[in-house]
Design an enzyme around this catalytic site. Structure first.
Site, short mmCIF file in Angstrom:
data_model
loop_
_atom_site.label_atom_id
_atom_site.label_comp_id
_atom_site.label_asym_id
_atom_site.label_seq_id
_atom_site.Cartn_x
_atom_site.Cartn_y
_atom_site.Cartn_z
N ARG A 1 -7.43 6.49 -5.57
CA ARG A 1 -7.07 7.45 -6.62
C ARG A 1 -8.30 7.94 -7.40
NH1 ARG A 1 -1.67 8.04 -8.06
NH2 ARG A 1 -0.34 7.08 -6.51
N ARG B 1 -6.37 11.41 -12.93
CA ARG B 1 -6.25 11.61 -14.39
C ARG B 1 -7.27 10.91 -15.25
NH1 ARG B 1 -0.14 10.01 -14.55
NH2 ARG B 1 -1.02 8.70 -12.89
N ARG C 1 -5.70 20.25 -14.58
CA ARG C 1 -4.29 19.90 -14.52
C ARG C 1 -3.52 20.45 -15.72
NH1 ARG C 1 0.13 18.86 -14.62
NH2 ARG C 1 1.32 17.00 -14.03
N ASP D 1 -0.52 14.11 -1.80
CA ASP D 1 0.31 12.96 -2.15
C ASP D 1 1.04 12.48 -0.90
OD1 ASP D 1 1.30 11.52 -4.77
OD2 ASP D 1 3.01 11.63 -3.40
N TYR E 1 10.90 5.49 -1.48
CA TYR E 1 11.12 6.63 -2.39
C TYR E 1 12.34 7.46 -1.96
CZ TYR E 1 6.70 5.74 -4.72
OH TYR E 1 5.69 5.16 -5.44
#
Ligand code: CP3
Length: 355
Positions: free
Chosen positions: A39, A43, A52, A88, A163
Site C-alpha cells: 500500500r 493515503r 484524491r 484494487d 468480499y
C-alpha cells in the site's frame, strides 16, 4: 540462519545484473536487500490525499494518467526497489459486471450466495473489461525512477470470495465462512471462476509490462489448514498454473498465515509474502531454500522512535539471514496515519544496513 544483518559477504558474490527486487524474488545474490511497502501508494502520502480530494478512488483507478501518477508518487519520494500498480483487488470483479462501490472498503450491492448468481458471472476478458488497467501499466513502465520493476497484482480467489459473499469488509467474514461449509460445491465453483478470471487478468498484466505478479490472500488467516488447502489453495494453484509461462516472478501473500506455511511450501511460486506474526527464520525453515520470502515488519513499528524503528528493522533482517531471497516489506499494508518520514528512514536504513 543467525547471521548479523550487516554481514552480506555471501550475498556480495556474483551479484545479479537484474534489478535487486527481481534478483531477490529468484533467490539470486543482491547488492543490498530490496524494499517496497504494501500500500505504498495511498493515503499516508500528502500528494495522494491532495489528488484524491479532487477525484474519487474509482476514477483514480480508471484513468491511466492518474493511476500512473499515483503509482509513481512513492517512488519519487523514497528509494523504493519496486513499484506496484495502483488499482484494487476488486477492480477486475467490477469488470465482470459485479456492482460494487468503495466506501472506502469494497461494498457489493448484491452479495453472491446462490448457484444462479455464480452461473451468471461471466468470464473476464481483460482487454475488453478492464482496458484501463493495461493502459496504466503501459504508461507507468517507461516512467519508473531508477529502473525499478513494476508489480502487477490481483486478489486471491478466496479473498475475493470473502468480499463477494459477505458484501462488505468484516473482521470475521461470517457469511463467507458459513458459505464454505453450507454450500461447499457452490464455493468451489465460485472459486474456480475467480481463479480463472485472475489468471487471465494477471497474464494480461504481464503482457502489458508487469515484471512480477502478486496474489494478495488478505483473509487466508480466517481458515484452518484443512479448509485453506481445500478452498483457498486449490484455487490459487489453478490461477498460478497458467502463469508460469508469463516468465515473471510469482508472489503469494498469505496474511495471518502462521499456521499455513506448511500448506504453501510446495506451491509453485517464487516468493511467499508473510505478515509480522511469524518470524522469517521460522518461515524460511518451513519453506526451504527454493522460495524467497517477503516481509515482515509490523506496520505499527513505523510509529516507533527512529532508533527503535532501526532496531526493529534489523530484527527482520536478522531473521531473514544472509541467504539470498529476502524482499523487505511490511507484514501488511501501511496505515494512513503513518508519517512519510518514517518510511524514508526505513527504506534508507534497510539499504545502508545490507549494502
Ligand atoms: O499501493 C498499493 O499497494 C497499490 C494499490 C492497492 C490498493 N488496494 C489501493 C486502495 C492495492 C495493492 C490494494 C489491494 C487490496 N485492496 C487488498 C489486498 C491488500 C491488503 O491490504 O490486504 C485488499 C484487501 C483490498 C480491498 C480494499 N480496498 C480495502 C479493504 C479498502 C479500504 C481502505 C484501505 O486502504 O484499506 C480498499 C480501498 C483502497 N484500495 C484504497 C486504496 C488506496 C483507499 C481508497 C481511498 O482513497 O479512499
Amino acid at each position: 540462519m543467525s547471521v548479523k544483518p550487516g554481514d552480506t559477504s555471501t550475498v556480495r558474490t556474483g551479484v545479479s545484473s537484474l534489478p535487486p527486487f527481481l534478483a531477490a524474488c529468484l533467490g539470486r545474490p543482491v547488492p543490498y536487500t530490496p524494499i517496497w511497502i504494501m500500500r505504498q501508494a495511498g493515503r499516508y502520502l500528502p500528494e495522494y490525499r491532495e489528488l484524491r480530494s479532487k477525484v474519487t478512488f474509482e476514477e483514480l483507478t480508471r484513468r491511466p494518467d492518474l493511476a500512473a501518477e499515483v503509482t509513481l508518487q512513492p517512488l519519487r519520494r523514497f528509494e523504493l526497489d519496486a513499484a506496484i500498480l495502483f488499482s484494487d483487488i476488486m477492480t477486475p470483479v467490477q469488470g465482470m459486471g459485479v456492482d460494487l462501490e468503495f466506501a472506502p472498503g469494497p461494498v457489493v450491492a448484491k452479495p453472491i450466495r446462490t448457484d444462479a448468481q455464480i452461473d451468471a458471472l461471466p468470464e473476464l476478458v481483460p482487454e475488453r473489461d478492464v482496458p484501463f488497467v493495461l493502459e496504466s501499466i503501459k504508461l507507468i513502465r517507461p516512467n519508473i525512477p531508477r529502473g525499478a520493476p513494476l508489480i502487477g497484482f490481483a486478489g486471491g480467489p478466496f479473498t475475493l470470495l470473502c468480499y463477494l459473499v459477505c458484501g462488505k469488509p468484516s473482521k470475521e467474514f461470517g457469511p463467507a465462512r458459513q458459505f464454505l461449509y453450507a454450500q461447499p460445491q457452490a464455493a468451489e465453483r465460485l472459486l474456480d471462476k475467480l481463479a480463472d478470471a485472475m489468471a487471465a487478468y494477471l497474464a494480461a498484466q504481464a503482457r502489458a509490462g508487469a515484471q512480477a505478479l502478486m496474489l494478495f490472500e488478505s483473509w487466508a488467516g480466517l481458515l484452518a489448514p484443512q479448509e485453506f488447502s481445500r478452498f483457498a489453495l486449490r484455487a490459487v494453484r489453478r490461477t498460478m498454473a497458467g502463469l508460469r509461462s508469463a516468465g515473471v516472478p510469482l508472489i503469494y501473500y498469505v496474511n495471518q498465515g502462521s499456521a499455513l506455511m506448511e500448506c504453501v511450501a510446495d506451491l509453485d511460486v517464487d516468493v511467499i509474502g508473510v505478515d509480522w506474526r511469524t518470524p522469517l527464520g521460522e518461515v524460511r525453515r518451513i519453506l526451504g531454500p527454493s522460495k524467497a520470502v517477503q516481509g515482515n515488519l509490523d506496520p505499527a513499528a513505523l510509529f516507533a522512535p527512529p532508533a527503535e524503528l532501526e532496531r526493529l528493522a534489523d530484527g527482520v533482517l536478522e531473521q531473514a539471514g544472509s541467504v539470498p531471497g529476502h524482499i523487505f516489506n511490511l507484514g501488511h499494508g501501511i496505515w494512513p496515519e503513518t508519517n512519510p518520514d518514517a518510511v524514508a528512514r526505513l527504506v534508507d536504513h534497510v539499504h545502508e544496513r545490507t549494502r
